[in-house]
Design a protein around this motif. Structure first.
Motif, mmCIF file in Angstrom:
data_model
loop_
_atom_site.group_PDB
_atom_site.id
_atom_site.type_symbol
_atom_site.label_atom_id
_atom_site.label_comp_id
_atom_site.label_asym_id
_atom_site.label_seq_id
_atom_site.Cartn_x
_atom_site.Cartn_y
_atom_site.Cartn_z
ATOM 1 N N ILE A 418 -10.073 4.044 9.016
ATOM 2 C CA ILE A 418 -9.158 4.188 7.887
ATOM 3 C C ILE A 418 -9.190 2.909 7.062
ATOM 4 C CG2 ILE A 418 -6.771 4.625 7.193
ATOM 5 C CD1 ILE A 418 -6.375 5.965 9.961
ATOM 6 N N GLY A 419 -9.432 3.060 5.768
ATOM 7 C CA GLY A 419 -9.342 1.928 4.850
ATOM 8 C C GLY A 419 -10.623 1.181 4.583
ATOM 9 N N ASN A 448 -8.671 8.900 6.313
ATOM 10 C CA ASN A 448 -8.919 7.970 5.211
ATOM 11 C C ASN A 448 -8.690 8.621 3.857
ATOM 12 O OD1 ASN A 448 -9.899 5.237 4.486
ATOM 13 N ND2 ASN A 448 -11.574 6.351 3.513
ATOM 14 N N TYR A 457 -2.730 5.158 6.730
ATOM 15 C CA TYR A 457 -3.153 3.924 6.056
ATOM 16 C C TYR A 457 -1.988 2.955 5.888
ATOM 17 C CZ TYR A 457 -5.224 0.964 2.365
ATOM 18 O OH TYR A 457 -5.705 -0.089 1.619
ATOM 19 N N TYR A 463 -2.074 -2.699 6.994
ATOM 20 C CA TYR A 463 -1.475 -2.447 5.681
ATOM 21 C C TYR A 463 -0.944 -3.724 5.037
ATOM 22 C CZ TYR A 463 1.828 -0.936 2.134
ATOM 23 O OH TYR A 463 2.516 -0.792 0.949
#
Length: 529
Positions: A418-419, A448, A457, A463
């Motif tokens: 993710i990200g 994602n 996310y 984050y």
């Protein structure tokens, strides 16, 4: 998004044509072993550590264990001759809070709940204004239906989610997909506050199921960071209420029932609003005390005089949710014992490379944080008061729950990423290449997607780096049946899976820390100018 993914994929493919395995990197990645991971996790996720709840004794025990391990690796302490970044917290309980509607009294948790973030006290009004779904959009506006009525000093009640038509399409998006308004209750509160509302009551349609998922956190004291700079602009209270509470309001205001209102909106495709002369008092009780918690840092200085000021940060949260009222210990073996012990093994690998004359050119910061389960507090503190300048931070690789599988995967050899492409296409390409050359995992980008309803996310420590414009990758195996339950125990962990993921993270960090040019932030999103 898909354009960026395509570009990154092409970059990765181009690199793979020339990629060769780095035998030196493989030598140190191989120090991440099943036996070592298990040795650490049997301790970290044992009953002795009491569920590692932030601010409690178990969290302090875990912090000491981690610091002692960093010391045993001969990683020099870098914070006041120690490994701790200490941060202040306010511990608050809201169990005695009440909601009075007319002559009826409703109880916290059973009938309504709220999160921390606003002041205690009585929020009362002689009028409740029902504003439909509380949306103010060009395609649909509940506030237009109010004809700009003054909401100053009044309590507003609104429905959670989006209004839908009889064909099942959102009146905002025109599709079955929910809008940003439906996904983010804070946006609705912001509009109500801008129009003068004193407080907001948000009707949750499946209240019992939803409160069941967060009941543990509501019944136990919550934590917030305690420092003046954190205060920001004051926000009005937002209380989530059961449908039964909403119907009590409508009955007192001699208005139709909640279900009839929703059916009317669905049938006519337009808002329903109502001002009601109903007294309401939201009594917010805050029993508070000051506590402290610790992030535990291991800094392995780079070897290149020109690059060592730049830092690759690897994070995992070592806190969990503690012990419930029945005395059951939530050991959090996967969440996030799995990430924590992987971070310890990564510290060993990079430190061993440094001691043997093969240290990375850029510096490596291994940081295990606390406060994640209370709202990403430890990583937020670091991002606001960094030990090493954020402008020198190359990337954050965050590890959270990598030791189990979810219901969507039979083969355990996968990882959700993710990200990776949200701020840097190059970071995504490096990650893809590391996997193709060294580990061969299935890289799943389901979470994602920008429309992911789970919003993962925004839900782990990466984050707080991403919001500062720092490229991130979040490594995650998904949610399982023991998530935030007493059954998240060490014997259920898949160590072979963890080893492979640990190798992927090591090779990604190794490349980031050794290549000539720092990766660039080249993707525009909500965190870039």
């Amino acid at each position: 998004m898909m354009k960026h993914m395509l570009v990154a994929g092409l970059l990765a493919c181009a690199c793979l044509g020339q990629a060769q395995k780095d035998s030196v990197a493989m030598q140190y990645a191989a120090t991440i072993t099943k036996a070592d991971l298990q040795k650490h996790l049997k301790i970290i996720a044992s009953d002795e550590f009491e569920g590692r709840e932030t601010g409690e004794l178990g969290q302090k025990k875990a912090a000491k264990y981690i610091a002692d391990y960093f010391r045993s690796l001969e990683i020099p302490p870098s914070i006041d001759r120690g490994y701790y970044q200490v941060y202040p917290l306010k511990k608050e309980s809201s169990l005695e809070s009440k909601l009075m509607v007319g002559d009826q009294t409703f109880n916290f948790v059973d009938d309504f709940f709220f999160w921390l973030g606003f002041s205690g006290g009585d929020y009362s009004s002689d009028q409740i204004v029902f504003v439909g779904y509380g949306i103010d959009h060009e395609n649909y506006s509940d506030y237009n239906a109010l004809k700009n009525q003054d909401l100053t000093g009044k309590v507003v009640m609104l429905l959670d989610g989006d209004p839908y038509d009889s064909d099942g399409n959102s009146l905002i998006t025109g599709k079955s997909k929910m809008s940003d308004w439906g996904n983010d209750w804070r946006k609705k509160r912001e509009v109500a506050q801008s129009k003068g509302a004193k407080a907001v009551m948000i009707v949750k349609p499946n209240y019992k199921a939803q409160v069941g998922r967060v009941k543990y956190f509501l019944e136990n004291p919550g934590l917030t960071l305690d420092y003046p700079e954190k205060r920001g602009d004051a926000v009005i209270p937002a209380a989530f209420i059961a449908p039964e509470v909403a119907d009590a309001v409508f009955a007192a205001g001699k208005f139709k029932s909640l279900e009839k209102i929703k059916k009317t909106i669905k049938k006519k495709g337009k808002s329903v609003t109502r001002e009601m002369d109903v007294t309401v008092n939201l009594k917010v009780v805050r029993d508070a005390e000051e506590v402290k918690a610790e992030n535990v840092l291991a800094f392995i200085e780079g070897t290149d005089p020109e690059l060592k000021e730049e830092v690759v940060v690897i994070t995992a949260h070592y806190d969990h949710v503690g012990v419930n009222k029945e005395g059951e210990v939530f050991n959090g073996a996967d969440d996030d014992g799995s990430g924590t012990v992987t971070a310890l093994e990564l510290a060993e690998a990079f430190q061993k490379a440094k001691k043997e004359g093969n240290g990375t050119r850029r510096s490596i910061l291994i940081m295990t944080v606390s406060g994640e389960e209370k709202g990403l507090l430890g990583s937020e503190w670091y991002s606001e008061f960094p030990i090493y300048p954020l402008e020198n931070t190359v990337a954050n690789l965050n590890i959270d729950m990598i030791g189990r599988t979810d219901k969507d995967h039979e083969d355990p050899n996968y990882i959700y990423l993710i990200g990776s492409d949200k701020l840097s296409t190059e970071l995504h390409a490096i990650s893809e290449e590391a996997n193709s050359v060294y580990t061969g995992l299935e890289l799943d980008y389901t979470y994602n997607h920008p429309d992911d309803p789970n919003r993962f996310y925004y839900r782990s420590d990466h984050y707080n780096f991403a919001r500062k414009g720092i490229p991130v990758i979040f490594y995650f195996s998904g949610v399982h049946e023991d998530y935030h339950k007493p059954g998240d125990d060490e014997e259920k962990i898949m160590y072979d899976k963890m080893v492979t993921i640990g190798h992927l993270i090591f090779h990604t960090a190794w490349q980031l820390a050794n290549q000539d040019k720092r990766i660039e932030v080249d993707v525009e999103n909500e965190f870039t100018d």
